[in-house]
Scaffold this motif. Structure first.
Motif, PDB file in Angstrom:
ATOM      1  N   HIS A  38      -5.067   3.586   3.010  1.00 40.04           N
ATOM      2  CA  HIS A  38      -4.863   2.140   2.986  1.00 40.04           C
ATOM      3  C   HIS A  38      -3.829   1.731   4.031  1.00 40.04           C
ATOM      4  O   HIS A  38      -4.006   0.740   4.755  1.00 40.04           O
ATOM      5  CB  HIS A  38      -4.394   1.705   1.597  1.00 40.04           C
ATOM      6  CG  HIS A  38      -5.456   1.788   0.555  1.00 40.04           C
ATOM      7  ND1 HIS A  38      -5.471   0.962  -0.559  1.00 40.04           N
ATOM      8  CD2 HIS A  38      -6.548   2.574   0.429  1.00 40.04           C
ATOM      9  CE1 HIS A  38      -6.515   1.250  -1.310  1.00 40.04           C
ATOM     10  NE2 HIS A  38      -7.174   2.237  -0.724  1.00 40.04           N
ATOM     11  N   ALA A  41       0.844  -1.191   0.000  1.00 38.25           N
ATOM     12  CA  ALA A  41       0.000   0.000   0.000  1.00 38.25           C
ATOM     13  C   ALA A  41       0.880   1.241   0.000  1.00 38.25           C
ATOM     14  O   ALA A  41       1.808   1.352   0.797  1.00 38.25           O
ATOM     15  CB  ALA A  41      -0.906  -0.005   1.224  1.00 38.25           C
ATOM     16  N   TYR A  60      -7.924  -4.424   3.247  1.00 36.46           N
ATOM     17  CA  TYR A  60      -7.168  -4.310   1.999  1.00 36.46           C
ATOM     18  C   TYR A  60      -6.276  -5.503   1.678  1.00 36.46           C
ATOM     19  O   TYR A  60      -5.663  -5.528   0.613  1.00 36.46           O
ATOM     20  CB  TYR A  60      -6.318  -3.020   1.956  1.00 36.46           C
ATOM     21  CG  TYR A  60      -7.143  -1.766   1.999  1.00 36.46           C
ATOM     22  CD1 TYR A  60      -7.969  -1.413   0.925  1.00 36.46           C
ATOM     23  CD2 TYR A  60      -7.120  -0.924   3.105  1.00 36.46           C
ATOM     24  CE1 TYR A  60      -8.739  -0.257   0.964  1.00 36.46           C
ATOM     25  CE2 TYR A  60      -7.888   0.230   3.155  1.00 36.46           C
ATOM     26  CZ  TYR A  60      -8.687   0.559   2.074  1.00 36.46           C
ATOM     27  OH  TYR A  60      -9.442   1.684   2.113  1.00 36.46           O
TER      28      TYR A  60
END
Length: 604
Positions: A369, A364, A400
């Protein structure tokens, strides 16, 4: 838009035609000059009585059939030699594949020689079935049986196209002619198998271009070939249904598969297989829906290599099941090693964003995120600790990240990476993971501003070492410190904590300080204020820092194995608040140095 913007792409014509019928007012798109009227929709198969597959759920792995060595190999600019083929075959076996198509021996001397080497060197495990591909021509079938001679067991894969366009344009044959060709070839395969001696043969039939062939016609061909080969439960025939060129939505293919599944004769003696291609980019969806519709087996390649946009990706399919708590019955525990082997065999890279296997798929850069991932990982650690179980056995729930990167051989080092798009949470996560620093939220937010400026200035990713440099320069090792702590002594008594300290002020002046307070840092700030360096301590936190918290040895606070302490202090001075940070061998030393760090930032 100016002419200079358009000049590099002279073919592009901004859409300015009429909007589509019933197009809502809020959709400002206009008709384009693309020649879309040249293309016709493929008629969908009608399933008049019912459609069962939408209500089903995948709860087990299908039979995985790798075609990397045949269909994948045919699509390579530089087809594999025997060494690369052997390397890939060994990988497939180690991963747990039991159905491997090893080549097209009637079309390639390399494929023929590779198959002979597998057989003569006894490299095929007892529980692995190798299959060999052959078109429906007698001389090619004969060559195929020469290649497979002496194998303990093998599957001969007979394939020919069936769709109208191929019949009329490629073969210039009628439906009767194609059926006669299929029957003649199937009978020839059977005769050669009967005369082959000790090899135990099974058969596979692929009506290529199945998805654009008339359903009743392809059903009749399939039933005829299965009957000729005397399909039975103890020697099932594999009927493989290819989307040779993907032409429609995945649900249409699922309808076609379900229709065949319901209407096939000898269904209990048929292994119903699918072979999706990815021309529309939906091969994975087509394969998953086909399994719900009745397919037992999927042909594909490990990372989707194949003609045009490729075959279906077996890694994605298997790990999709894994992410839903279903055993994929394949071992992907070293995804990077698998990828490197496939890349070496194919001489083609796997893209960085390829599902599950790409370099960046567990990474990320976005601040939101990063913050969510960091919090998710910490929550996982708390749940594991509360349950008194290792994190590797704790139910995976991290925003995520559909699977734990560690389950496929990755670590958390690259899960969060910092660039100009990153935020406080990501920066704090990297410092915690790489250096064991657990920054207070407000301090990590302040540090994020410094990192953002550095990332914008440098125009590159900020790796963990560069992040440490930024943090160290700003808080730990200023270029021209205003205050230096030379020595100190702490005493504890009923009235509180007493402090004696020797400091040097910029320019070389030494000050001997005396102070008292509830703790050493409070006593120190009071002594500094009395000496003409006003400051008020607002917050102070500290935590132990050991080498065990570091995943690898690099320059930084935990490069040694003796316990150390990290401290973070917030002061009020000159009408605003200032953060400082420090790392020292002793807790009280770290707290005092954190105050010094903040003072140095006041007077920077």
């Amino acid at each position: 838009m100016s002419e200079t913007h358009l000049s590099p792409l002279p073919r592009l014509v901004p859409p300015s035609g009429p909007a589509g019928p019933d197009q809502p007012w809020w959709n400002a798109q206009r008709g384009s000059t693309m020649p879309f009227r040249r293309y016709r929709r493929t008629p969908a198969v009608q399933v008049p009585d019912r459609r069962d597959w939408p209500g089903r759920t995948a709860d087990r792995a299908p039979l995985w059939a790798s075609v990397d060595l045949r269909d994948g190999n045919q699509s390579l600019a530089n087809p594999m030699d025997i060494q690369r083929k052997t390397m890939l075959f060994d990988l497939l076996v180690r991963m747990g594949f039991k159905d491997i198509e090893v080549g097209y021996p009637s079309a390639s001397e390399a494929d023929f020689s590779f198959l002979r080497e597998l057989i003569t060197r006894d490299r095929i495990p007892d529980d692995v079935t190798v299959s060999v591909f052959t078109p429906a021509r007698p001389e090619l079938i004969d060559r195929t049986f020469e290649a497979i001679e002496g194998a303990d067991r093998a599957m001969v894969h007979l394939c020919h196209a069936t769709a109208c366009l191929w019949r009329e344009v490629v073969f210039q044959m009628t439906t009767t002619d194609v059926e006669r060709m299929a029957v003649t070839a199937a009978e020839h395969v059977l005769r050669r198998a009967d005369a082959a001696g000790r090899t135990r043969f099974r058969f596979e039939y692929s009506p290529e271009t199945f998805n654009i062939t008339e359903p009743e016609y392809v059903l009749g061909l399939s039933n005829t070939v299965a009957a000729l080969w005397d399909a039975a439960p103890d020697r099932p025939v594999t009927l493989n249904l290819p989307t040779t060129v993907e032409t429609d939505h995945p649900h249409v293919f699922a309808d076609q598969v379900e229709w065949m599944h319901r209407n096939l004769e000898r269904r209990e003696s048929i292994i119903l297989s699918v072979h999706p291609h990815n021309d529309r980019g939906t091969a994975v969806a087509s394969a998953e829906l086909a399994v719900l519709a009745g397919a037992d087996r999927i042909e594909g390649t490990l990372f989707g290599n194949g003609e045009r946009t490729g075959n279906v990706c077996l890694a994605t399919l298997a790990l999709n099941l894994f992410s839903q708590g279903v055993d994929p019955q394949l071992d992907f525990s070293d995804i990077d090693g698998i990828r490197r082997t496939v890349e070496a065999a194919n001489q083609m890279p796997v893209p960085a964003r390829h599902p599950y296997a790409g370099d960046l798929v567990y990474t990320a850069f976005s601040g939101t995120h990063q913050d969510a991932i960091s919090k998710g990982l910490r929550a996982m650690a708390r749940r594991a600790e509360e349950a008194d179980e290792p994190e590797s056995r704790t139910a995976w729930q991290v925003p995520y990240l559909p699977i734990d990167p560690k389950d496929v051989g990755r670590d958390y080092e690259a899960v969060v990476r910092v660039n100009s798009q990153s935020g406080r949470g990501g920066i704090a996560h990297v410092l915690r993971g790489s250096y064991g620093l657990d920054l207070p939220r407000a301090l990590s937010r302040e540090l994020a501003e410094h990192v953002q400026r550095a990332a914008d200035r440098d125009g590159t990713e900020v790796n963990s070492r560069r992040l440490w440099e930024i943090f160290s320069t700003e808080y730990l090792e200023p270029a021209d410190p205003y205050l230096t702590l030379k020595d100190y002594e702490v005493s504890h008594g009923p009235a509180g904590t007493g402090l004696r300290a020797l400091v040097t002020v910029r320019g070389g002046t030494e000050l001997a300080l005396l102070g008292s307070g509830a703790d050493p840092a409070t006593a120190f700030t009071r002594a500094l204020t009395a000496a003409g360096i006003p400051a008020e301590l607002l917050t102070l936190t500290q935590h132990p820092l050991t080498g065990a918290e570091r995943p690898r040895a690099t320059a930084g606070p935990a490069s040694r194995t003796t316990p150390r302490t990290a401290a973070y202090g917030q002061l009020s001075a000159t009408g605003r608040t200032w953060w400082g940070a420090a790392i020292a061998d002793r807790p009280d030393g770290a707290e005092l140095q954190a105050v010094v760090s903040a003072i140095n930032r006041v007077h920077a």
